[in-house]
Design an enzyme around this catalytic site. Structure first.
Site, PDB file in Angstrom:
ATOM      1  N   GLY A 101       2.230  59.754  33.323  1.00  0.00           N
ATOM      2  CA  GLY A 101       2.042  61.143  32.948  1.00  0.00           C
ATOM      3  C   GLY A 101       1.236  61.933  33.952  1.00  0.00           C
ATOM      4  O   GLY A 101       1.790  62.581  34.847  1.00  0.00           O
ATOM      5  N   TYR A 147       4.312  64.173  15.499  1.00  0.00           N
ATOM      6  CA  TYR A 147       5.235  65.287  15.301  1.00  0.00           C
ATOM      7  C   TYR A 147       6.259  64.947  14.211  1.00  0.00           C
ATOM      8  O   TYR A 147       6.156  63.921  13.545  1.00  0.00           O
ATOM      9  CB  TYR A 147       5.870  65.666  16.638  1.00  0.00           C
ATOM     10  CG  TYR A 147       4.838  66.134  17.645  1.00  0.00           C
ATOM     11  CD1 TYR A 147       4.051  67.251  17.393  1.00  0.00           C
ATOM     12  CD2 TYR A 147       4.611  65.429  18.826  1.00  0.00           C
ATOM     13  CE1 TYR A 147       3.078  67.667  18.293  1.00  0.00           C
ATOM     14  CE2 TYR A 147       3.639  65.839  19.731  1.00  0.00           C
ATOM     15  CZ  TYR A 147       2.876  66.959  19.463  1.00  0.00           C
ATOM     16  OH  TYR A 147       1.900  67.373  20.344  1.00  0.00           O
ATOM     17  N   LEU A 199       5.383  65.778  29.529  1.00  0.00           N
ATOM     18  CA  LEU A 199       4.057  66.410  29.583  1.00  0.00           C
ATOM     19  C   LEU A 199       4.185  67.882  29.211  1.00  0.00           C
ATOM     20  O   LEU A 199       4.829  68.651  29.922  1.00  0.00           O
ATOM     21  CB  LEU A 199       3.469  66.307  30.999  1.00  0.00           C
ATOM     22  CG  LEU A 199       3.166  64.912  31.525  1.00  0.00           C
ATOM     23  CD1 LEU A 199       3.154  64.905  33.048  1.00  0.00           C
ATOM     24  CD2 LEU A 199       1.820  64.435  30.986  1.00  0.00           C
ATOM     25  N   ARG A 247      11.504  58.045  21.595  1.00  0.00           N
ATOM     26  CA  ARG A 247      10.123  57.680  21.926  1.00  0.00           C
ATOM     27  C   ARG A 247       9.341  57.427  20.645  1.00  0.00           C
ATOM     28  O   ARG A 247       9.419  58.219  19.694  1.00  0.00           O
ATOM     29  CB  ARG A 247       9.444  58.798  22.721  1.00  0.00           C
ATOM     30  CG  ARG A 247       8.059  58.410  23.256  1.00  0.00           C
ATOM     31  CD  ARG A 247       7.533  59.504  24.186  1.00  0.00           C
ATOM     32  NE  ARG A 247       6.469  59.027  25.027  1.00  0.00           N
ATOM     33  CZ  ARG A 247       5.163  59.207  24.803  1.00  0.00           C
ATOM     34  NH1 ARG A 247       4.771  59.849  23.719  1.00  0.00           N
ATOM     35  NH2 ARG A 247       4.264  58.747  25.648  1.00  0.00           N
ATOM     36  N   GLN A 282      13.518  66.132  26.505  1.00  0.00           N
ATOM     37  CA  GLN A 282      12.937  65.584  25.274  1.00  0.00           C
ATOM     38  C   GLN A 282      13.022  66.612  24.153  1.00  0.00           C
ATOM     39  O   GLN A 282      12.542  67.742  24.299  1.00  0.00           O
ATOM     40  CB  GLN A 282      11.475  65.176  25.477  1.00  0.00           C
ATOM     41  CG  GLN A 282      10.926  64.440  24.264  1.00  0.00           C
ATOM     42  CD  GLN A 282       9.421  64.273  24.293  1.00  0.00           C
ATOM     43  OE1 GLN A 282       8.681  65.261  24.218  1.00  0.00           O
ATOM     44  NE2 GLN A 282       8.960  63.041  24.391  1.00  0.00           N
TER      45      GLN A 282
END
Length: 355
Positions: free
Chosen positions: A312, A180, A25, A227, A99
């Site tokens: 989340g 992304y 997050l 992911r 991440q």
């Protein structure tokens, strides 16, 4: 049904005491230089009872930054800041995966330390606005990475993974989702290259596979996750997933032999595709079914659709979510007004049920 949540499992080399993980997050509360602080350490330590904490997206290089006050993991100062976080989480018997997120074209010069034009697979302007230190602005046309720069970016991920382990992380997750950079390479709507990274399906997955291979080689496949978000519209900014039923199975067939710690899927609602990906993935699968209640998510574990579930905003608003779910206690409601930026308010001040 909720009993399925509490069985121990593993994600590669990372032992998990149960199956309720915290999803990544973005919170935009690092220093302007991207260094995590004591406040960040407190936030993550509060949530250490989750089976696994997957941190907010963390840029592997200065070019990788998309938003203000997001953390980096490419300088000694970043490593020292993240060490505060991982030490605090480990003190509470938790596990941290950092991440690695390169934002690519979803960026603005005002948000980066060097104020340069964003980089991307191709010079295609994304639709929509992005938040900057000066308010909402249009994202500019990005600069296309040269073939040599693509290879250098792969090395950026490799070095960032090594830095994450040096900072005390139990592993890293490669952000290949939500529009992304890794995701941008996958689809022709953002990737119109004519070199070995564009055109054919094999070429378009090449960057994702090279990044994942480099990270796994550097820190071990058993500490590397990735992911993806097939069909999930969040933050795509006109990135059209034109062939998800062909592309994502092709990608997983290329990644499966690496024997990664886990695959993390941000579910977009296509149950048929999810079933196909589950069949293709031999290792741990973490599923984030955004918006679903805990009972629905736990059923995915019981049915074999997922091995671990990630949540989340529930984790954001409930530092003691695991304890609340175990006891059936009511949940705090998240405050969207404090999601991004600011201080302790809406970050570390959500009350525990005991309080």
């Amino acid at each position: 049904m909720l009993n399925a949540l509490w069985n121990p499992t593993v994600a590669g080399e990372i032992p998990l005491p149960h199956r309720l993980a915290m999803a990544p997050l973005t919170r935009s509360r690092s220093t302007p230089e991207g260094v995590p602080t004591e406040l960040n350490a407190e936030y993550y330590a509060q949530r250490a009872s989750h089976a696994l904490i997957i941190t907010e997206g963390t840029q592997p290089s200065a070019d990788g930054q998309g938003y203000p006050a997001t953390p980096g993991i490419y300088t000694k100062e970043h490593i020292a800041g993240w060490r505060k976080v991982t030490d605090a989480v480990r003190k509470e018997d938790g596990r941290t995966v950092i991440q690695l997120m390169h934002a690519g074209r979803i960026a603005h010069p005002d948000n980066t330390p060097h104020h340069r034009q964003p980089v991307a697979p191709s010079a295609i302007k994304p639709a929509g606005l992005t938040f900057t230190v000066s308010g909402l602005q249009e994202m500019p046309v990005p600069r296309e990475l040269s073939t040599e720069e693509v290879a250098a970016t792969v090395d950026d991920f490799r070095r960032a993974a090594a830095a994450a382990i040096a900072a005390g992380a139990d592993g890293v997750e490669i952000h290949g989702a939500n529009g992304y950079l890794v995701n941008q390479f996958l689809f022709p709507s953002a990737n119109q290259r004519t070199d070995q990274y564009g055109g054919s399906l094999d070429n378009r997955i090449r960057f994702a596979v090279e990044v994942t291979t480099a990270v796994a080689d550097e820190i071990g496949a058993g500490r590397t996750g990735i992911r993806i978000s097939p069909g999930n519209p969040f933050q795509l900014n006109d990135l059209e997933e034109s062939d998800p039923h062909e592309l994502y199975p092709h990608l997983l067939r290329a990644l499966a032999p690496l024997d990664l710690a886990y695959l993390h899927i941000g579910h977009g609602g296509d149950e048929e595709l999810l079933s196909t990906l589950r069949e293709l993935w031999p290792a741990t699968l973490i599923l984030n079914r955004a918006g679903a209640d805990i009972a629905t998510r736990a059923k995915d574990i019981e049915d074999g659709v997922a091995d671990v579930i990630a949540v989340g905003t529930m984790a954001l608003a409930n530092p003691d979510l695991v304890e609340r779910v175990r006891s059936g206690a009511p949940l705090n409601a998240p405050d969207p007004n404090t999601f991004y930026g600011g201080g302790a308010a809406g970050y570390t001040d959500y009350p525990s049920h005991a309080a």
